[in-house]
Write a protein that holds these residues in place. Structure first.
Motif, PDB file in Angstrom:
ATOM      1  N   LEU A   1      -9.218  -5.416  -2.437  1.00  0.00           N
ATOM      2  CA  LEU A   1      -9.980  -4.172  -2.462  1.00  0.00           C
ATOM      3  C   LEU A   1      -9.346  -3.258  -3.500  1.00  0.00           C
ATOM      4  O   LEU A   1      -8.134  -3.053  -3.478  1.00  0.00           O
ATOM      5  CB  LEU A   1      -9.918  -3.489  -1.098  1.00  0.00           C
ATOM      6  CG  LEU A   1     -10.970  -3.853  -0.052  1.00  0.00           C
ATOM      7  CD1 LEU A   1     -10.547  -3.302   1.305  1.00  0.00           C
ATOM      8  CD2 LEU A   1     -12.331  -3.299  -0.437  1.00  0.00           C
ATOM      9  N   LEU A   2     -10.150  -2.714  -4.390  1.00  0.00           N
ATOM     10  CA  LEU A   2      -9.613  -1.848  -5.437  1.00  0.00           C
ATOM     11  C   LEU A   2     -10.389  -0.540  -5.493  1.00  0.00           C
ATOM     12  O   LEU A   2     -11.614  -0.544  -5.581  1.00  0.00           O
ATOM     13  CB  LEU A   2      -9.694  -2.545  -6.797  1.00  0.00           C
ATOM     14  CG  LEU A   2      -9.334  -1.685  -8.018  1.00  0.00           C
ATOM     15  CD1 LEU A   2      -7.885  -1.212  -7.945  1.00  0.00           C
ATOM     16  CD2 LEU A   2      -9.590  -2.458  -9.309  1.00  0.00           C
ATOM     17  N   CYS A   3      -9.651   0.571  -5.444  1.00  0.00           N
ATOM     18  CA  CYS A   3     -10.294   1.879  -5.560  1.00  0.00           C
ATOM     19  C   CYS A   3      -9.423   2.828  -6.365  1.00  0.00           C
ATOM     20  O   CYS A   3      -8.254   2.548  -6.653  1.00  0.00           O
ATOM     21  CB  CYS A   3     -10.590   2.478  -4.190  1.00  0.00           C
ATOM     22  SG  CYS A   3      -9.133   3.063  -3.304  1.00  0.00           S
ATOM     23  N   THR A   4      -9.977   3.978  -6.686  1.00  0.00           N
ATOM     24  CA  THR A   4      -9.267   5.020  -7.408  1.00  0.00           C
ATOM     25  C   THR A   4      -8.394   5.814  -6.435  1.00  0.00           C
ATOM     26  O   THR A   4      -8.287   5.483  -5.255  1.00  0.00           O
ATOM     27  CB  THR A   4     -10.263   5.934  -8.143  1.00  0.00           C
ATOM     28  OG1 THR A   4      -9.554   6.795  -9.014  1.00  0.00           O
ATOM     29  CG2 THR A   4     -11.089   6.754  -7.174  1.00  0.00           C
ATOM     30  N   SER A   5      -7.788   6.882  -6.936  1.00  0.00           N
ATOM     31  CA  SER A   5      -6.872   7.662  -6.105  1.00  0.00           C
ATOM     32  C   SER A   5      -7.606   8.694  -5.261  1.00  0.00           C
ATOM     33  O   SER A   5      -8.797   8.939  -5.444  1.00  0.00           O
ATOM     34  CB  SER A   5      -5.855   8.377  -7.007  1.00  0.00           C
ATOM     35  OG  SER A   5      -6.533   9.274  -7.873  1.00  0.00           O
ATOM     36  N   GLY A   6      -6.881   9.307  -4.343  1.00  0.00           N
ATOM     37  CA  GLY A   6      -7.437  10.383  -3.523  1.00  0.00           C
ATOM     38  C   GLY A   6      -8.110   9.880  -2.260  1.00  0.00           C
ATOM     39  O   GLY A   6      -7.726   8.845  -1.697  1.00  0.00           O
TER      40      GLY A   6
ATOM     41  N   ILE B   1      -6.082  -7.415   1.040  1.00  0.00           N
ATOM     42  CA  ILE B   1      -5.036  -6.826   0.195  1.00  0.00           C
ATOM     43  C   ILE B   1      -5.646  -5.617  -0.504  1.00  0.00           C
ATOM     44  O   ILE B   1      -6.577  -5.750  -1.297  1.00  0.00           O
ATOM     45  CB  ILE B   1      -4.481  -7.835  -0.816  1.00  0.00           C
ATOM     46  CG1 ILE B   1      -3.838  -9.021  -0.083  1.00  0.00           C
ATOM     47  CG2 ILE B   1      -3.462  -7.168  -1.729  1.00  0.00           C
ATOM     48  CD1 ILE B   1      -3.253 -10.077  -0.992  1.00  0.00           C
ATOM     49  N   VAL B   2      -5.120  -4.446  -0.185  1.00  0.00           N
ATOM     50  CA  VAL B   2      -5.693  -3.184  -0.647  1.00  0.00           C
ATOM     51  C   VAL B   2      -4.887  -2.672  -1.839  1.00  0.00           C
ATOM     52  O   VAL B   2      -3.675  -2.457  -1.733  1.00  0.00           O
ATOM     53  CB  VAL B   2      -5.688  -2.143   0.487  1.00  0.00           C
ATOM     54  CG1 VAL B   2      -6.298  -0.838   0.015  1.00  0.00           C
ATOM     55  CG2 VAL B   2      -6.445  -2.677   1.706  1.00  0.00           C
ATOM     56  N   LEU B   3      -5.568  -2.476  -2.948  1.00  0.00           N
ATOM     57  CA  LEU B   3      -4.952  -1.941  -4.156  1.00  0.00           C
ATOM     58  C   LEU B   3      -5.483  -0.522  -4.370  1.00  0.00           C
ATOM     59  O   LEU B   3      -6.663  -0.336  -4.676  1.00  0.00           O
ATOM     60  CB  LEU B   3      -5.290  -2.795  -5.378  1.00  0.00           C
ATOM     61  CG  LEU B   3      -5.048  -4.307  -5.254  1.00  0.00           C
ATOM     62  CD1 LEU B   3      -5.472  -5.011  -6.543  1.00  0.00           C
ATOM     63  CD2 LEU B   3      -3.590  -4.601  -4.951  1.00  0.00           C
ATOM     64  N   THR B   4      -4.621   0.461  -4.183  1.00  0.00           N
ATOM     65  CA  THR B   4      -5.033   1.845  -4.400  1.00  0.00           C
ATOM     66  C   THR B   4      -4.382   2.363  -5.672  1.00  0.00           C
ATOM     67  O   THR B   4      -3.152   2.426  -5.779  1.00  0.00           O
ATOM     68  CB  THR B   4      -4.635   2.730  -3.203  1.00  0.00           C
ATOM     69  OG1 THR B   4      -3.233   2.615  -2.967  1.00  0.00           O
ATOM     70  CG2 THR B   4      -5.382   2.312  -1.950  1.00  0.00           C
ATOM     71  N   ALA B   5      -5.203   2.719  -6.649  1.00  0.00           N
ATOM     72  CA  ALA B   5      -4.661   3.342  -7.853  1.00  0.00           C
ATOM     73  C   ALA B   5      -4.188   4.752  -7.498  1.00  0.00           C
ATOM     74  O   ALA B   5      -4.734   5.401  -6.609  1.00  0.00           O
ATOM     75  CB  ALA B   5      -5.727   3.395  -8.934  1.00  0.00           C
ATOM     76  N   ASP B   6      -3.155   5.216  -8.198  1.00  0.00           N
ATOM     77  CA  ASP B   6      -2.561   6.510  -7.839  1.00  0.00           C
ATOM     78  C   ASP B   6      -2.207   7.289  -9.097  1.00  0.00           C
ATOM     79  O   ASP B   6      -2.105   6.733 -10.199  1.00  0.00           O
ATOM     80  CB  ASP B   6      -1.305   6.279  -6.986  1.00  0.00           C
ATOM     81  CG  ASP B   6      -0.903   7.506  -6.172  1.00  0.00           C
ATOM     82  OD1 ASP B   6      -1.548   8.569  -6.328  1.00  0.00           O
ATOM     83  OD2 ASP B   6       0.058   7.396  -5.393  1.00  0.00           O
ATOM     84  N   ARG B   7      -2.014   8.595  -8.919  1.00  0.00           N
ATOM     85  CA  ARG B   7      -1.490   9.437  -9.979  1.00  0.00           C
ATOM     86  C   ARG B   7      -0.026   9.072 -10.220  1.00  0.00           C
ATOM     87  O   ARG B   7       0.664   8.592  -9.314  1.00  0.00           O
ATOM     88  CB  ARG B   7      -1.567  10.914  -9.578  1.00  0.00           C
ATOM     89  CG  ARG B   7      -2.963  11.528  -9.444  1.00  0.00           C
ATOM     90  CD  ARG B   7      -3.830  11.213 -10.610  1.00  0.00           C
ATOM     91  NE  ARG B   7      -4.867  12.212 -10.859  1.00  0.00           N
ATOM     92  CZ  ARG B   7      -6.157  11.918 -10.943  1.00  0.00           C
ATOM     93  NH1 ARG B   7      -6.571  10.688 -10.743  1.00  0.00           N
ATOM     94  NH2 ARG B   7      -7.042  12.862 -11.237  1.00  0.00           N
ATOM     95  N   PRO B   8       0.478   9.339 -11.432  1.00  0.00           N
ATOM     96  CA  PRO B   8       1.913   9.120 -11.668  1.00  0.00           C
ATOM     97  C   PRO B   8       2.738  10.093 -10.838  1.00  0.00           C
ATOM     98  O   PRO B   8       2.229  11.102 -10.345  1.00  0.00           O
ATOM     99  CB  PRO B   8       2.058   9.381 -13.166  1.00  0.00           C
ATOM    100  CG  PRO B   8       0.919  10.277 -13.511  1.00  0.00           C
ATOM    101  CD  PRO B   8      -0.211   9.861 -12.624  1.00  0.00           C
ATOM    102  N   HIS B   9       4.006   9.807 -10.699  1.00  0.00           N
ATOM    103  CA  HIS B   9       4.862  10.563  -9.783  1.00  0.00           C
ATOM    104  C   HIS B   9       4.913  12.050 -10.105  1.00  0.00           C
ATOM    105  O   HIS B   9       5.007  12.890  -9.206  1.00  0.00           O
ATOM    106  CB  HIS B   9       6.271   9.960  -9.803  1.00  0.00           C
ATOM    107  CG  HIS B   9       6.296   8.523  -9.381  1.00  0.00           C
ATOM    108  ND1 HIS B   9       5.875   7.516 -10.216  1.00  0.00           N
ATOM    109  CD2 HIS B   9       6.665   7.933  -8.221  1.00  0.00           C
ATOM    110  CE1 HIS B   9       5.992   6.350  -9.593  1.00  0.00           C
ATOM    111  NE2 HIS B   9       6.472   6.577  -8.385  1.00  0.00           N
ATOM    112  N   GLU B  10       4.818  12.406 -11.378  1.00  0.00           N
ATOM    113  CA  GLU B  10       4.923  13.819 -11.733  1.00  0.00           C
ATOM    114  C   GLU B  10       3.682  14.623 -11.326  1.00  0.00           C
ATOM    115  O   GLU B  10       3.709  15.856 -11.329  1.00  0.00           O
ATOM    116  CB  GLU B  10       5.178  13.969 -13.237  1.00  0.00           C
ATOM    117  CG  GLU B  10       4.011  13.550 -14.125  1.00  0.00           C
ATOM    118  CD  GLU B  10       4.065  12.099 -14.541  1.00  0.00           C
ATOM    119  OE1 GLU B  10       3.370  11.717 -15.505  1.00  0.00           O
ATOM    120  OE2 GLU B  10       4.826  11.329 -13.896  1.00  0.00           O
ATOM    121  N   LEU B  11       2.587  13.939 -10.974  1.00  0.00           N
ATOM    122  CA  LEU B  11       1.375  14.638 -10.556  1.00  0.00           C
ATOM    123  C   LEU B  11       1.181  14.616  -9.038  1.00  0.00           C
ATOM    124  O   LEU B  11       0.143  15.047  -8.540  1.00  0.00           O
ATOM    125  CB  LEU B  11       0.149  14.019 -11.241  1.00  0.00           C
ATOM    126  CG  LEU B  11       0.058  14.217 -12.760  1.00  0.00           C
ATOM    127  CD1 LEU B  11      -1.228  13.600 -13.298  1.00  0.00           C
ATOM    128  CD2 LEU B  11       0.147  15.693 -13.127  1.00  0.00           C
TER     129      LEU B  11
END
Length: 572
Positions: free
Chosen positions: A75-80, A101-111
């Motif tokens: 499973l692939l999705c964007t962040s938030g 298997i869940v793949l969550t895209a995320d903001r980089p650590h500084e955000l």
């Protein structure tokens, strides 16, 4: 190496690691932050890509596919909040032991935690409902990053598939820009494969099981929903050798294709039979062996809690074995192969003839009921009779699965039955059905209530992106039908507002929205006509108008008739 090449190598390492581990199916919901992985999977032609705009429905669609394939689906999705919408399907996967298997895209650590848009705390956001959660590093070009993501990706697949199977969460941060270098040449891999092992019971356990069975005269087998690795053929060899009654849940897949010399062992009417006190006394067991999950039937659960067999074995590969009733005396932490030996002489089971006779009597009542009545139970019985050989039946929770359990009797047809019984929820059922049908690649029928259907009409979006062959039968009793069977129904002043929850909706407009074939029926004859009419479109919706009050009266009349006859025969 520039940032674009770093990102490209990073993404291709993840994608190729999944491919080498045997993963082939990816369900994607569109979004910006997940762009690199969406490109990566799409550029790799070996993957089957499925699109679903709604993340909640996407989760259940993937769950349905993984349920029947017995292998991980990504499973692939964007962040938030997109990631949060996967949660209901992940919870179901956890309790139903399904390898998502869940793949969550995320903001980089500084955000993170600075008020950036579409940024929430995604690290370990699914808590204990996943087997493992990992937050990947950024694509930084560090020489240790590629081996890290390569091995952890392989580890995720291994963990998802190890007993008990279950969901995995990988959180993957990406820093802009998000586009890949399409001309980049993929480097060689250092991928390390995992070789699965088996959980085998020691010989002392095998000897004890054999001795217990050999000297038991009043025992029966319970078979609930099973893993795909369970061998039906070997099970029936075992059951034949000990001659014990087999109480098979509708989701066990054991009610179809029963060997001729074992058909007398299959008890498919136990839910009705165990409403009779006299019958329960006549078949009170000394030993019970259960394979798979606890069945749907509430009368069976009550019977086991009251009778408390001297030995109750639960065969389970998970050390946290399932025992919702608190009656298991021996957990056999092993695969079911410990039993797959024709090691027993045919026994004299004191209760087999009682079970067989009662099962036959109950079937007579049920068959007459299906012909004579017009309520939901009779309609479900009619549906089951008209499901062709080589089709699948997917059931919603609440009343649909209970009616399937009651009215789906032993058959020679090749019909598999599926439902979400990990948490028994009514959400995501349409999407699960579409995922099952897609993975099975053969015609399927979904039986669902009106409230559950409304929960997941967005699931029908999948039919706009991918071929399907699904008939949806919506039992529209204008509200929560199962509550009419519960004590809440006696409080008439509050019942409709709090539990009945009538909406007054019909579903022709939804069918038209998705260009589905549509039938609205109000009688059993019209229902039969709809079921036997040649299907004109890939998606068909049959809306069946029923009455909650009439359903309760008719069901209780059936159960009373069976109970009274059993009580007369086994009157102590």
């Amino acid at each position: 190496m520039d940032n674009s090449q770093n990102l490209t190598e990073y993404v291709h390492t993840i994608v190729q690691s999944f491919l080498r581990a045997g993963v082939k199916d990816v369900v994607i919901s569109p979004g910006s932050r997940s762009t690199p992985l969406a490109y990566g999977f799409s550029l790799t032609k070996e993957f089957n890509i499925y699109m679903q705009i709604d993340e909640r429905s996407a989760g259940f669609f993937a769950l349905g596919m993984a349920k029947v394939k017995n292998s991980p689906v990504l499973l692939l999705c964007t962040s938030g909040t997109a990631a949060a919408n996967y949660f209901p399907a992940i919870v179901e996967a956890h309790y139903a032991r399904i390898p998502l298997i869940v793949l969550t895209a995320d903001r980089p650590h500084e955000l993170r935690e600075v008020g950036a848009p579409q940024a929430i705390d995604q690290v370990q956001m699914y808590g204990n409902h996943v087997k493992w959660s990992v937050d990947y590093p950024l694509a930084d070009g560090n020489k240790e990053t590629t081996p890290f993501v390569e091995r952890h990706t392989g580890r995720a697949v291994t963990l998802a598939m190890s007993a008990p199977m279950g969901p995995i969460h990988i959180n993957i941060p990406f820093r802009e820009p998000l586009l890949l270098d399409f001309d980049y040449k993929i480097k060689s891999s250092t991928y390390t494969s995992s070789i699965p092992g088996a959980i085998i019971a020691p010989q002392t356990t095998v000897d004890w099981v054999e001795e217990t069975i050999r000297y038991t005269k009043r025992g029966f087998l319970i078979v609930g929903e099973l893993s795909k690795s369970f061998s039906k053929e070997k099970f029936w060899i075992f059951a034949k050798s000990i001659q014990w009654p087999v109480l098979a849940d509708a989701l066990s897949q054991l009610r179809s294709g029963v060997p001729e010399d074992c058909q007398h062992l299959l008890i498919d009417q136990y839910d009705a039979l165990l409403k009779s006190e006299n019958f329960k006394e006549a078949v009170n067991p000394d030993v019970v062996i259960r394979f798979g999950a606890q069945p749907v039937s509430k009368p069976l659960s009550i019977f086991l809690k009251v009778s408390r067999p001297r030995v109750y074995m639960a065969v389970d590969e998970d050390p946290l074995f399932r025992d919702s009733l608190g009656v298991v005396t021996h957990h056999i932490h092993s695969s079911s192969q410990v039993f797959w030996k024709e090691m027993f002489d045919i026994q004299t089971n004191e209760t087999l003839s009682i079970w067989t006779q009662a099962n036959s009597l109950s079937k007579q009542h049920v068959e007459y009921y299906i012909e004579d009545q017009q309520d939901e139970g009779a309609l479900v019985g009619t549906l089951i009779k008209h499901i062709p050989d080589g089709h699948d039946l997917i059931s919603g929770s609440s009343m649909p699965i209970r009616d399937v359990d009651t009215f789906f009797s032993q058959t020679t047809k090749d019909i598999a039955i599926y439902a979400n019984r990990g948490t028994n929820g009514i959400d995501g059922v349409v999407s699960t059905a579409l995922g099952i049908q897609r993975a099975r690649n053969r015609p399927a029928t979904l039986l669902i209530g009106d409230i559950s259907f409304l929960h997941d009409t967005n699931g029908l979006l999948v039919s706009r992106f991918h071929e399907t062959d699904l008939t949806i039968v919506v039992m529209n009793n204008d509200g929560g039908g199962i509550f009419s069977y519960l004590p809440q129904a006696s409080e008439e002043i509050y019942f409709e507002k709090l539990f009945g929850t009538p909406t007054g909706l019909t579903f022709e407009a939804i069918a038209n929205m998705y260009q589905a074939e549509y039938f609205y029926v109000e009688s059993k004859q019209d229902f039969q006509n709809a079921l036997t009419t040649a299907k004109q479109k890939d998606l068909r919706i049959i809306e069946v108008k029923t009455n909650r009050h009439d359903n309760v009266i008719a069901h209780r009349h059936l159960w009373t008739g069976i109970t009274e006859e059993l009580d007369r025969i086994w009157n102590n």
